[in-house]
Design an enzyme around this catalytic site. Structure first.
Site, short mmCIF file in Angstrom:
data_model
loop_
_atom_site.label_atom_id
_atom_site.label_comp_id
_atom_site.label_asym_id
_atom_site.label_seq_id
_atom_site.Cartn_x
_atom_site.Cartn_y
_atom_site.Cartn_z
N TYR A 1 -0.29 11.25 15.39
CA TYR A 1 0.51 10.36 14.34
C TYR A 1 0.98 9.12 15.10
O TYR A 1 0.85 7.94 14.96
CB TYR A 1 1.76 11.08 13.66
N THR B 1 0.75 -1.30 0.16
CA THR B 1 0.10 0.00 0.11
C THR B 1 0.85 1.25 0.07
O THR B 1 1.91 1.49 0.64
CB THR B 1 -0.96 0.10 1.13
N ILE C 1 8.40 5.63 0.29
CA ILE C 1 8.99 4.25 0.56
C ILE C 1 8.11 3.26 0.11
O ILE C 1 8.95 2.20 -0.38
CB ILE C 1 8.80 4.28 1.95
N SER D 1 2.57 4.65 -4.58
CA SER D 1 2.65 5.52 -5.68
C SER D 1 3.63 6.66 -5.25
O SER D 1 3.67 7.50 -6.09
CB SER D 1 0.95 6.29 -5.72
N1 LIG Z 1 9.19 9.70 5.62
C1 LIG Z 1 9.67 9.52 6.84
O1 LIG Z 1 10.21 10.18 7.58
C2 LIG Z 1 8.77 8.37 7.63
C3 LIG Z 1 9.34 7.90 8.78
C4 LIG Z 1 8.73 6.91 9.43
C5 LIG Z 1 7.37 6.27 9.01
N2 LIG Z 1 7.23 6.48 7.76
C6 LIG Z 1 5.83 6.02 7.24
O2 LIG Z 1 6.14 5.52 5.96
C7 LIG Z 1 4.97 5.26 5.17
C8 LIG Z 1 5.18 5.81 3.64
O3 LIG Z 1 5.47 7.17 4.04
P1 LIG Z 1 6.15 8.04 3.06
O4 LIG Z 1 7.35 8.75 3.78
O5 LIG Z 1 6.76 7.30 1.89
O6 LIG Z 1 5.09 9.32 2.43
P2 LIG Z 1 4.73 9.73 0.98
O7 LIG Z 1 5.63 9.60 -0.05
O8 LIG Z 1 3.93 10.74 1.19
O9 LIG Z 1 3.63 8.43 0.64
C9 LIG Z 1 2.32 8.07 1.34
C10 LIG Z 1 1.75 7.03 0.61
O10 LIG Z 1 0.37 6.65 1.08
C11 LIG Z 1 -0.79 6.64 0.28
N3 LIG Z 1 -1.80 7.16 0.93
C12 LIG Z 1 -1.81 8.12 1.65
N4 LIG Z 1 -3.13 8.17 1.90
C13 LIG Z 1 -3.85 7.07 1.48
C14 LIG Z 1 -5.19 6.38 1.31
N5 LIG Z 1 -6.05 7.36 2.12
N6 LIG Z 1 -5.50 5.46 0.77
C15 LIG Z 1 -4.50 4.78 0.19
N7 LIG Z 1 -3.22 5.16 0.12
C16 LIG Z 1 -2.91 6.31 0.67
C17 LIG Z 1 -0.03 7.78 -0.83
O11 LIG Z 1 -0.72 7.47 -2.01
P3 LIG Z 1 -2.03 8.29 -2.79
O12 LIG Z 1 -1.64 9.69 -2.38
O13 LIG Z 1 -1.65 8.10 -4.32
O14 LIG Z 1 -3.32 7.67 -2.23
C18 LIG Z 1 1.23 7.46 -1.07
O15 LIG Z 1 1.76 6.63 -1.83
C19 LIG Z 1 3.82 5.91 5.99
O16 LIG Z 1 3.08 5.09 6.77
C20 LIG Z 1 4.74 7.01 6.98
O17 LIG Z 1 3.90 7.18 8.33
C21 LIG Z 1 7.59 7.51 7.07
#
Ligand SMILES: NC(=O)c1ccc[n+]([C@@H]2O[C@H](COP(=O)([O-])OP(=O)(O)OC[C@H]3O[C@@H](n4cnc5c(N)ncnc54)[C@H](OP(=O)(O)O)[C@@H]3O)[C@@H](O)[C@H]2O)c1
Length: 288
Positions: free
Chosen positions: A183, A38, A44, A41
């Site tokens: 969060y 999931t 990560i 797009s």
């Molecule tokens: N970046 C960090 O520093 C960090 C650190 C610790 C943990 N994380 C975790 O890593 C994960 C990925 O985050 P990222 O940093 O890669 O951020 P990101 O680039 O903003 O990606 C978030 C992803 O979640 C999807 N998404 C959001 N809301 C959604 C919904 N309602 N239904 C389906 N898909 C949804 C988005 O796709 P669409 O917009 O196309 O739906 C996107 O693909 C998250 O769970 C985040 O909490 C991130």
């Protein structure tokens, strides 16, 4: 009762080390498997989709933005991999149920699920007194959505007697960092859900890994200017850890800093509260 799942779990630690050291020299367990990711797009999830497809798995890409999913699917296919895109808003229970039904009909059981989609909100509690919706929407995407999806896919994993779930959470689960109450509480719920599922279904061959990332340089952290110069992992390095979680299936993957802050918080709770309270006052709030 089969001893295989017990042995697999008990050797997960050494297996993780061997995988980390031997890396690509070992044949991947993911070849020929079906892995649903999931949030594929962006960030990560996107990097993980490329890495998992490169290991020979058929990757099922899930997110809301169809055009971005198509871009990722096309990139995987250009590299000779297999991917299928599914548009789903994970906060809508009906869409999640429809996704589960479609995936099971088209692929049977998935071999692994990566609950990666999520959103972060960085806002202090004192600026959230009228913002209960922040707590509701983080629970919706970071907890209720992945739990519903996991519950939908677990029966087929149990039936086939193997499956693995990876929950992408945060080191904040250990550190309990100020300004992230909404969060971190939602990610802590997912972390705990995963750990208990892993205990209950171990003897059915289903295992769970919680990955507690620190900062990763993705669009998610873009709005927080404070992070512009902070050390952050690349999405590709994060994806390598997700591959490690899928191949070696450890209980958790932590960062050294997260582990240290978790120990500080657990064993010196009052002192840790003072340190975090001061840090909270020194660091500015964010706009979101
Ligand atoms: N970046 C960090 O520093 C960090 C650190 C610790 C943990 N994380 C975790 O890593 C994960 C990925 O985050 P990222 O940093 O890669 O951020 P990101 O680039 O903003 O990606 C978030 C992803 O979640 C999807 N998404 C959001 N809301 C959604 C919904 N309602 N239904 C389906 N898909 C949804 C988005 O796709 P669409 O917009 O196309 O739906 C996107 O693909 C998250 O769970 C985040 O909490 C991130």
């Amino acid at each position: 009762m089969s001893l295989t799942p017990i042995l697999t779990r008990l050797t997960a630690g050494p297996a993780t080390v061997v995988r980390a050291v031997a890396g690509r020299a070992l044949p991947s367990r993911l070849a020929g498997r079906t892995v649903l990711i999931t949030g594929a797009s962006s960030g990560i999830g996107e990097a993980s989709a490329y890495a998992v497809a490169a290991r020979g798995a058929h990757v099922l890409l899930v997110a809301r933005r169809a055009d971005e999913l198509d871009r990722v699917r096309a990139a995987i296919e250009e590299r000779g991999g297999r991917a299928t895109a599914y548009v789903c808003d994970l906060v809508d229970p009906e869409q999640v149920d429809a996704l589960v039904a479609q995936v099971l009909a088209e692929h049977g059981a998935v071999d692994a699920l990566v609950n990666n989609a999520g959103r972060s909100i960085r806002r202090s509690v004192r600026n959230s007194f009228d913002r209960a919706h922040d707590f509701e929407r983080t629970m919706a995407i970071n907890y209720h959505g992945p739990v519903r999806l996991t519950l939908g896919l677990l029966p087929a994993m149990v039936e086939q007697r193997h499956g693995h779930v990876v929950n992408v959470v945060t080191w904040g689960v250990q550190a309990k960092s100020p300004k992230f109450a909404a969060y971190i509480a939602s990610k802590t719920a997912l972390d705990t859900f995963g750990r208990i599922v892993g205990r209950e279904l171990l003897l059915d061959g289903v295992t769970v890994t919680n990955i507690r990332f620190a900062l990763v340089r993705t669009p998610m952290i873009g709005p927080t200017k404070l992070y512009d110069k902070a050390p952050a992992m690349s999405p590709e390095t994060a994806a390598a850890r997700i591959v490690l979680a899928l191949e070696a299936r450890p209980l958790t993957i932590n960062t050294a800093a997260g582990t240290a802050l978790g120990l500080f918080t657990t064993f010196v709770p009052a002192a840790s509260d003072v340190v975090f309270a001061v840090a909270d006052r020194l660091l500015p709030d964010s706009s979101r």
